[in-house]
Design a protein around this motif. Structure first.
Motif, PDB file in Angstrom:
ATOM      1  N   GLU A  50      25.144 -37.349  21.286  1.00 35.01           N
ATOM      2  CA  GLU A  50      26.261 -38.260  20.998  1.00 35.01           C
ATOM      3  C   GLU A  50      27.548 -37.749  21.651  1.00 35.01           C
ATOM      4  OE1 GLU A  50      26.495 -41.239  19.592  1.00 35.01           O
ATOM      5  OE2 GLU A  50      24.395 -41.373  19.009  1.00 35.01           O
ATOM      6  N   SER A  51      27.745 -36.429  21.638  1.00 37.67           N
ATOM      7  CA  SER A  51      28.929 -35.847  22.287  1.00 37.67           C
ATOM      8  C   SER A  51      28.898 -36.105  23.789  1.00 37.67           C
ATOM      9  CB  SER A  51      28.993 -34.341  22.021  1.00 37.67           C
ATOM     10  OG  SER A  51      29.171 -34.093  20.660  1.00 37.67           O
ATOM     11  N   LEU A  52      27.728 -35.934  24.399  1.00 37.39           N
ATOM     12  CA  LEU A  52      27.601 -36.221  25.829  1.00 37.39           C
ATOM     13  C   LEU A  52      27.848 -37.692  26.118  1.00 37.39           C
ATOM     14  CD1 LEU A  52      24.552 -33.982  26.731  1.00 37.39           C
ATOM     15  CD2 LEU A  52      26.851 -33.800  27.678  1.00 37.39           C
ATOM     16  N   ARG A  53      27.333 -38.562  25.255  1.00 36.28           N
ATOM     17  CA  ARG A  53      27.536 -40.007  25.422  1.00 36.28           C
ATOM     18  C   ARG A  53      29.025 -40.351  25.393  1.00 36.28           C
ATOM     19  NH1 ARG A  53      28.032 -44.767  22.455  1.00 36.28           N
ATOM     20  NH2 ARG A  53      26.759 -46.457  23.256  1.00 36.28           N
ATOM     21  N   LYS A  54      29.738 -39.803  24.410  1.00 35.45           N
ATOM     22  CA  LYS A  54      31.177 -40.058  24.298  1.00 35.45           C
ATOM     23  C   LYS A  54      31.928 -39.520  25.513  1.00 35.45           C
ATOM     24  CE  LYS A  54      31.318 -40.196  19.274  1.00 35.45           C
ATOM     25  NZ  LYS A  54      31.675 -39.486  18.044  1.00 35.45           N
ATOM     26  N   LEU A  55      31.523 -38.342  25.973  1.00 36.55           N
ATOM     27  CA  LEU A  55      32.166 -37.754  27.145  1.00 36.55           C
ATOM     28  C   LEU A  55      31.956 -38.626  28.382  1.00 36.55           C
ATOM     29  CD1 LEU A  55      33.713 -35.382  28.416  1.00 36.55           C
ATOM     30  CD2 LEU A  55      31.487 -34.272  28.768  1.00 36.55           C
ATOM     31  N   ILE A  56      30.743 -39.108  28.568  1.00 32.33           N
ATOM     32  CA  ILE A  56      30.438 -39.978  29.717  1.00 32.33           C
ATOM     33  C   ILE A  56      31.314 -41.230  29.675  1.00 32.33           C
ATOM     34  CG2 ILE A  56      28.674 -41.464  30.757  1.00 32.33           C
ATOM     35  CD1 ILE A  56      26.615 -39.305  29.775  1.00 32.33           C
ATOM     36  N   LEU A  57      31.400 -41.836  28.499  1.00 31.77           N
ATOM     37  CA  LEU A  57      32.205 -43.055  28.380  1.00 31.77           C
ATOM     38  C   LEU A  57      33.690 -42.771  28.589  1.00 31.77           C
ATOM     39  CD1 LEU A  57      30.413 -44.711  25.332  1.00 31.77           C
ATOM     40  CD2 LEU A  57      30.272 -45.416  27.726  1.00 31.77           C
ATOM     41  N   LYS A  58      34.148 -41.596  28.169  1.00 36.63           N
ATOM     42  CA  LYS A  58      35.562 -41.244  28.271  1.00 36.63           C
ATOM     43  C   LYS A  58      35.990 -40.940  29.708  1.00 36.63           C
ATOM     44  CE  LYS A  58      38.948 -38.025  26.346  1.00 36.63           C
ATOM     45  NZ  LYS A  58      39.150 -36.889  25.456  1.00 36.63           N
ATOM     46  N   VAL A  59      35.134 -40.241  30.451  1.00 40.17           N
ATOM     47  CA  VAL A  59      35.525 -39.784  31.787  1.00 40.17           C
ATOM     48  C   VAL A  59      34.792 -40.527  32.905  1.00 40.17           C
ATOM     49  CG1 VAL A  59      36.153 -37.489  30.963  1.00 40.17           C
ATOM     50  CG2 VAL A  59      33.844 -37.897  31.820  1.00 40.17           C
ATOM     51  N   LYS A  60      34.245 -41.681  32.584  1.00 43.27           N
ATOM     52  CA  LYS A  60      33.415 -42.426  33.540  1.00 43.27           C
ATOM     53  C   LYS A  60      34.078 -42.589  34.910  1.00 43.27           C
ATOM     54  CE  LYS A  60      30.218 -46.258  33.547  1.00 43.27           C
ATOM     55  NZ  LYS A  60      28.930 -45.648  33.411  1.00 43.27           N
ATOM     56  N   SER A  61      35.371 -42.840  34.947  1.00 42.63           N
ATOM     57  CA  SER A  61      36.035 -43.043  36.242  1.00 42.63           C
ATOM     58  C   SER A  61      36.313 -41.725  36.959  1.00 42.63           C
ATOM     59  CB  SER A  61      37.338 -43.817  36.042  1.00 42.63           C
ATOM     60  OG  SER A  61      38.216 -43.075  35.220  1.00 42.63           O
ATOM     61  N   ASP A  62      36.204 -40.598  36.258  1.00 41.95           N
ATOM     62  CA  ASP A  62      36.498 -39.300  36.859  1.00 41.95           C
ATOM     63  C   ASP A  62      35.265 -38.538  37.321  1.00 41.95           C
ATOM     64  OD1 ASP A  62      39.180 -39.749  36.339  1.00 41.95           O
ATOM     65  OD2 ASP A  62      39.128 -38.694  34.421  1.00 41.95           O
ATOM     66  N   ILE A  63      34.066 -39.074  37.097  1.00 41.45           N
ATOM     67  CA  ILE A  63      32.850 -38.380  37.515  1.00 41.45           C
ATOM     68  C   ILE A  63      32.065 -39.253  38.483  1.00 41.45           C
ATOM     69  CG2 ILE A  63      32.672 -36.987  35.409  1.00 41.45           C
ATOM     70  CD1 ILE A  63      30.528 -38.890  34.394  1.00 41.45           C
ATOM     71  N   ASN A  64      31.277 -38.611  39.332  1.00 41.10           N
ATOM     72  CA  ASN A  64      30.472 -39.390  40.270  1.00 41.10           C
ATOM     73  C   ASN A  64      29.117 -39.732  39.636  1.00 41.10           C
ATOM     74  OD1 ASN A  64      28.540 -37.283  40.802  1.00 41.10           O
ATOM     75  ND2 ASN A  64      29.982 -36.370  42.235  1.00 41.10           N
ATOM     76  N   ILE A  65      28.349 -40.558  40.284  1.00 36.56           N
ATOM     77  CA  ILE A  65      27.097 -41.062  39.719  1.00 36.56           C
ATOM     78  C   ILE A  65      26.096 -39.944  39.461  1.00 36.56           C
ATOM     79  CG2 ILE A  65      26.052 -41.647  41.947  1.00 36.56           C
ATOM     80  CD1 ILE A  65      25.727 -43.663  38.685  1.00 36.56           C
ATOM     81  N   GLN A  66      26.049 -38.932  40.344  1.00 37.71           N
ATOM     82  CA  GLN A  66      25.118 -37.823  40.143  1.00 37.71           C
ATOM     83  C   GLN A  66      25.466 -37.042  38.878  1.00 37.71           C
ATOM     84  OE1 GLN A  66      26.690 -38.334  43.103  1.00 37.71           O
ATOM     85  NE2 GLN A  66      25.045 -38.796  44.547  1.00 37.71           N
ATOM     86  N   GLU A  67      26.746 -36.818  38.649  1.00 37.60           N
ATOM     87  CA  GLU A  67      27.190 -36.106  37.450  1.00 37.60           C
ATOM     88  C   GLU A  67      26.873 -36.913  36.190  1.00 37.60           C
ATOM     89  OE1 GLU A  67      30.946 -33.900  39.660  1.00 37.60           O
ATOM     90  OE2 GLU A  67      31.237 -35.832  38.651  1.00 37.60           O
TER      91      GLU A  67
END
Length: 85
Positions: A50-67
């Motif tokens: 759940e923490s990873l899910r929230k992080l992905i949603l929070k920083v989606k524009s700051d990470i690339n697709i591979q990350e």
């Protein structure tokens, strides 16, 4: 002695198609019928996932697709090993 085999149900579909609603409805109905039921979701299902899910949603524009994929796979692996298996 007869041993009942567990079964695994998944709901697939696009975002907003009602997967959460339908899975919760099935969960409640099966529980009311006396079945032992676990309701979980992916990505998520554990505190770490759940923490990873929230992080992905929070920083989606700051990470690339591979990350993003690596973080999703880490969440999936943790969920499988700690909930499903």
């Amino acid at each position: 002695m007869y041993k009942k085999k567990p079964f695994f149900v998944t709901f697939e579909g696009i975002e907003g198609s009602g997967k959460s609603y339908q899975s919760k409805k099935l969960y409640k109905n099966l529980k009311a019928m006396g079945f032992q039921v676990i309701l979980t979701r992916e990505p998520g299902g554990t505190k770490i996932a759940e923490s990873l899910r929230k992080l992905i949603l929070k920083v989606k524009s700051d990470i690339n697709i591979q990350e993003e994929i690596l973080m999703l796979m880490a969440a999936r692996s943790h969920h499988i090993n700690n909930v499903i298996v």
